[in-house]
Each structure stands twice: as C-alpha cells, then as structure tokens.
Design an enzyme around this catalytic site. Structure first.
Site, short mmCIF file in Angstrom:
data_model
loop_
_atom_site.label_atom_id
_atom_site.label_comp_id
_atom_site.label_asym_id
_atom_site.label_seq_id
_atom_site.Cartn_x
_atom_site.Cartn_y
_atom_site.Cartn_z
N SER A 14 0.82 -1.23 0.00
CA SER A 14 0.00 0.00 0.00
C SER A 14 0.84 1.27 0.00
O SER A 14 0.53 2.21 -0.75
CB SER A 14 -0.96 0.00 1.19
OG SER A 14 -1.90 -1.01 1.02
N THR A 59 -5.59 -3.64 7.00
CA THR A 59 -5.48 -4.98 6.47
C THR A 59 -5.53 -5.94 7.66
O THR A 59 -5.89 -5.55 8.77
CB THR A 59 -4.20 -5.09 5.59
OG1 THR A 59 -4.13 -6.41 5.06
CG2 THR A 59 -2.92 -4.78 6.35
N LYS A 63 -9.82 -5.74 9.79
CA LYS A 63 -10.93 -5.30 8.93
C LYS A 63 -12.31 -5.45 9.61
O LYS A 63 -13.16 -4.58 9.48
CB LYS A 63 -10.92 -6.09 7.62
CG LYS A 63 -9.81 -5.69 6.66
CD LYS A 63 -9.93 -6.49 5.37
CE LYS A 63 -8.94 -6.01 4.32
NZ LYS A 63 -9.14 -6.68 3.04
N GLU A 75 -22.54 1.93 2.72
CA GLU A 75 -23.55 0.85 2.63
C GLU A 75 -22.90 -0.49 2.32
O GLU A 75 -23.37 -1.53 2.76
CB GLU A 75 -24.66 1.20 1.63
CG GLU A 75 -24.22 1.47 0.18
CD GLU A 75 -24.09 0.21 -0.66
OE1 GLU A 75 -24.69 -0.81 -0.31
OE2 GLU A 75 -23.33 0.26 -1.66
N ASP A 99 -12.75 -3.46 -1.57
CA ASP A 99 -12.33 -4.73 -2.18
C ASP A 99 -13.27 -5.17 -3.31
O ASP A 99 -12.82 -5.63 -4.36
CB ASP A 99 -12.26 -5.85 -1.13
CG ASP A 99 -11.00 -5.75 -0.28
OD1 ASP A 99 -10.01 -5.15 -0.73
OD2 ASP A 99 -11.01 -6.29 0.85
N GLY A 125 -13.24 -13.69 3.94
CA GLY A 125 -13.50 -12.25 3.85
C GLY A 125 -13.44 -11.72 2.43
O GLY A 125 -14.32 -10.94 2.01
N THR A 148 -15.44 -25.77 3.48
CA THR A 148 -16.40 -25.87 4.59
C THR A 148 -17.74 -25.33 4.06
O THR A 148 -17.94 -24.12 3.94
CB THR A 148 -15.92 -25.01 5.79
OG1 THR A 148 -14.55 -25.35 6.06
CG2 THR A 148 -16.76 -25.25 7.02
N LEU A 217 -7.05 -14.19 -6.89
CA LEU A 217 -6.83 -12.99 -6.06
C LEU A 217 -5.40 -12.90 -5.55
O LEU A 217 -4.94 -11.84 -5.13
CB LEU A 217 -7.80 -12.98 -4.87
CG LEU A 217 -9.05 -12.10 -5.03
CD1 LEU A 217 -9.81 -12.48 -6.28
CD2 LEU A 217 -9.94 -12.19 -3.81
N GLY A 240 -4.00 -11.19 -8.82
CA GLY A 240 -4.63 -10.28 -7.87
C GLY A 240 -4.08 -8.87 -7.88
O GLY A 240 -4.59 -8.00 -7.16
P1 NAP Z 1 -9.82 -15.95 4.75
O1 NAP Z 1 -10.93 -15.09 5.21
O2 NAP Z 1 -8.91 -16.59 5.75
O3 NAP Z 1 -10.49 -17.13 3.84
C1 NAP Z 1 -9.68 -18.20 3.37
C2 NAP Z 1 -10.49 -19.08 2.40
O4 NAP Z 1 -9.57 -20.04 1.86
C3 NAP Z 1 -11.61 -19.86 3.05
O5 NAP Z 1 -12.68 -20.00 2.15
C4 NAP Z 1 -10.96 -21.23 3.32
O6 NAP Z 1 -11.88 -22.31 3.36
C5 NAP Z 1 -10.09 -21.36 2.08
N1 NAP Z 1 -8.98 -22.29 2.29
C6 NAP Z 1 -7.86 -22.09 3.05
N2 NAP Z 1 -7.07 -23.19 3.01
C7 NAP Z 1 -7.71 -24.10 2.21
C8 NAP Z 1 -7.40 -25.41 1.77
N3 NAP Z 1 -6.27 -26.03 2.17
N4 NAP Z 1 -8.27 -26.04 0.95
C9 NAP Z 1 -9.41 -25.42 0.54
N5 NAP Z 1 -9.76 -24.18 0.92
C10 NAP Z 1 -8.91 -23.52 1.74
O7 NAP Z 1 -8.86 -15.18 3.75
P2 NAP Z 1 -9.24 -13.92 2.80
O8 NAP Z 1 -8.97 -12.67 3.55
O9 NAP Z 1 -10.59 -14.14 2.24
O10 NAP Z 1 -8.10 -14.02 1.66
C11 NAP Z 1 -8.14 -15.06 0.70
C12 NAP Z 1 -7.09 -14.81 -0.38
O11 NAP Z 1 -7.40 -13.62 -1.10
C13 NAP Z 1 -5.68 -14.62 0.17
O12 NAP Z 1 -4.79 -15.29 -0.71
C14 NAP Z 1 -5.46 -13.14 0.09
O13 NAP Z 1 -4.10 -12.77 -0.07
C15 NAP Z 1 -6.25 -12.79 -1.17
N6 NAP Z 1 -6.69 -11.38 -1.24
C16 NAP Z 1 -6.26 -10.62 -2.28
C17 NAP Z 1 -6.69 -9.30 -2.40
C18 NAP Z 1 -6.22 -8.46 -3.56
O14 NAP Z 1 -6.38 -7.23 -3.53
N7 NAP Z 1 -5.67 -9.05 -4.60
C19 NAP Z 1 -7.56 -8.75 -1.43
C20 NAP Z 1 -7.99 -9.56 -0.37
C21 NAP Z 1 -7.55 -10.89 -0.28
P3 NAP Z 1 -12.58 -22.79 4.75
O15 NAP Z 1 -13.72 -21.87 4.97
O16 NAP Z 1 -12.98 -24.19 4.48
O17 NAP Z 1 -11.51 -22.68 5.81
#
Ligand code: NAP
Length: 276
Positions: A14, A59, A63, A75, A99, A125, A148, A217, A240
C-alpha cells in the site's frame, strides 16, 4: 497524513502504491505503514486523531474489528462486514470497503466482465466482498464453492439478490459448475507460497468455454498453478495485482473525497511496481 495499519505490515504494498498515486497527482501527503496489534485498533484511532491522520487503510487482522468503532459506515460495509478504508470527515470516522469495487474494476480491465455464471472458490473475507459485489453488478448465478460448506451457506444468506448459491469444493462439483460458467475466481489461500499446491488436477478447467476467464486474487506468486494451467489452455487470466491497485485507487478517492483519473493512476502504479 495517511497510513496503512495491520500486523504484519512491513510487507504491505500500500505505501508504494499510494505514494506513487499521490506523487502522480502532485500532492505532498505522506502515506506510511503503522504496525497495530490485534485488539489495539481503538487505541490506534485515538493516536490517529491526535496525530493529524486524516485517513488510513486497514489490512489483516483489523478489517472486522473496525466495523463497530466507526461513526458512520458506507452501505457496502454493512453488507461485507469489514472495513479497509477509513476517512476522517467533520471529526467522524467513516468506514468503507473497496475490495468489491477493486475486484470488479480489475475484471473489467482484464476483459473478463460481464460474466453471467461465475464459479467463486472460497467463502472467507475476500470471497464475501467479491461475491456480493458481483451479484450486485448483474451476474445471474455465482456458485460459492468452499471446503467448509456451512461457510458458503452463511455467505449466500447475506445476498438479497438470490444470485449466490452454495456448493462443494470437490473436483466433480467444480467440473459440473465450470461447464456452465464463463468465469472462475480463486478467493482461497490455496496457491500462496505457504500453501503452493492448489488442486490435485485441473481438468475442471477443460470444460470452460474457450473465451472464459480465470482470476486468482493471489498476486504473490504472480502466477499460481491455477493461472499457469488456465493459460496453458488458452484461457484469459488475471492475478490479484489489478485488484490490489484498483481497490487502492477507490480508497484514495475516499481519502481525497473526489473522483480521480483511474486509468492514468493504474498505469502509473503498474509501471512503478514493475521496477521493484
Ligand atoms: P480468509 O478469510 O482466511 O479465507 C480463506 C479461504 O480459503 C476460506 O474459504 C478457506 O476455506 C479457504 N482455504 C484455506 N485453506 C484451504 C485449503 N487447504 N483447501 C481449501 N480451501 C482452503 O482469507 P481472505 O482474507 O478471504 O483471503 C483469501 C485470499 O485472497 C488470500 O490469498 C489473500 O491474499 C487474497 N486477497 C487478495 C486481495 C487483492 O487485492 N488481490 C484482497 C484480499 C484478499 P474454509 O472456509 O474451508 O476454511
């Protein structure tokens, strides 16, 4: 002064993204990283108010914690339940989340939007913001596929449009849903450096139409296995990074309270990031 808070924060892109844009706009406003531990965001708000911080990005892990501390919420925050941009307006903290807009704009930038049917992997998230924004933007069906299943069901219950539908994460389900879709978006951690292996096999990509898009992403590594496999099949791909850049542009619009030349800013930031 503007800041980004999180823990860890040293790795955050950032500061370089926002500083590049502020320089491009000729604005002499510092933007600095600030380490804030889990549970310390209320203290940080007091620090920010006393130190002329007029806006900040948040971050992990803040959040969600910021939501009840805001005086006003955009909203979209009420739908996503998470804040990544906070502005001081007339002495009040106003929370936003960019996002969803950042993801949508990066899909447009990459020529992947509009898409009618979408397979969205994950229900965390990031998935929440992306799924709800794309539902609002006119997708007809978004399958939220998660390891899940109960979390996918919870996410879909937040959707007033009825566009989101929960689904499993097994390869048979992915293949069945991809055969009906034009876009796949990975919103899971699978593919990050500490979790490099994404899928046992990628045959679910074979059933996508030739003009389908695949977005991940994740931006580090720049090319996950999913994107490599999609590219090898001639599909349009996007990592991403554009989402990261566009969500930052929308944040800066909130900080400055005006619209900005998004295309020009994105170009300047991509050029700067290519040098580091
Ligand atoms: P989060 O809230 O922790 O969610 C993680 C997700 O990944 C959940 O759906 C989880 O499933 C799944 N997961 C984790 N390990 C897994 C596995 N071994 N097998 C299957 N599913 C698995 O994380 P988040 O904040 O949403 O972030 C997710 C990704 O998006 C990260 O890589 C982050 O860096 C990226 N991101 C990128 C941006 C961007 O601007 N490019 C912005 C935000 C996030 P369960 O529910 O089953 O645990």
């Amino acid at each position: 002064m503007l800041q980004v808070i999180g823990d860890p924060i040293a790795h955050s892109k950032s500061p370089i993204i926002q500083t590049t844009m502020l320089d491009y706009l000729g604005l002499d406003i510092p933007y600095t990283p600030h380490l804030v531990k889990k549970g310390d965001v209320a203290q940080y708000l007091a620090f920010a108010a006393a130190n002329q911080v007029t806006g900040f990005n948040s971050t992990m892990p803040h959040k969600e914690d910021l939501v009840p501390l805001m005086d006003e919420l955009g909203e979209e925050v009420q739908r996503y339940g998470a804040v990544n941009t906070v502005c001081l307006r007339d002495g009040k903290w106003v929370g936003h989340n960019t996002d969803g807009d950042g993801c949508l704009e990066s899909l447009v930038y990459s020529g992947m939007w509009p898409a009618r049917q979408v397979v969205l992997l994950g229900a965390g998230g990031a998935a929440r913001a992306v799924a709800l924004r794309l539902a609002q933007a006119g997708a007809e069906r978004i399958w939220v596929c998660n390891r899940t299943l109960s979390k996918a069901q919870q996410l879909c219950q937040l959707d007033p449009t009825g566009v989101l539908a929960p689904a499993g994460f097994d390869l048979d389900t992915l293949a069945r849903l991809c055969s009906q879709s034009q876009l796949v978006i990975n919103c899971t951690n699978l593919g990050m450096n500490d979790c490099p292996h994404q899928f046992e096999d990628f045959s679910f990509l074979d059933v996508l139409p030739r003009d389908a898009g695949v977005m991940d992403l994740i931006y580090y590594p720049a090319q996950t296995q999913l994107l490599q496999q999609a590219q090898a099949r001639g599909l349009n791909t996007c990592n991403g990074l554009p989402m990261l850049v566009y969500q930052a542009i929308f944040s800066l619009e909130y900080f400055l309270n005006r619209s900005l030349p998004r295309g020009e800013l994105a170009k300047a930031v991509f050029a700067r990031l290519a040098q580091v």
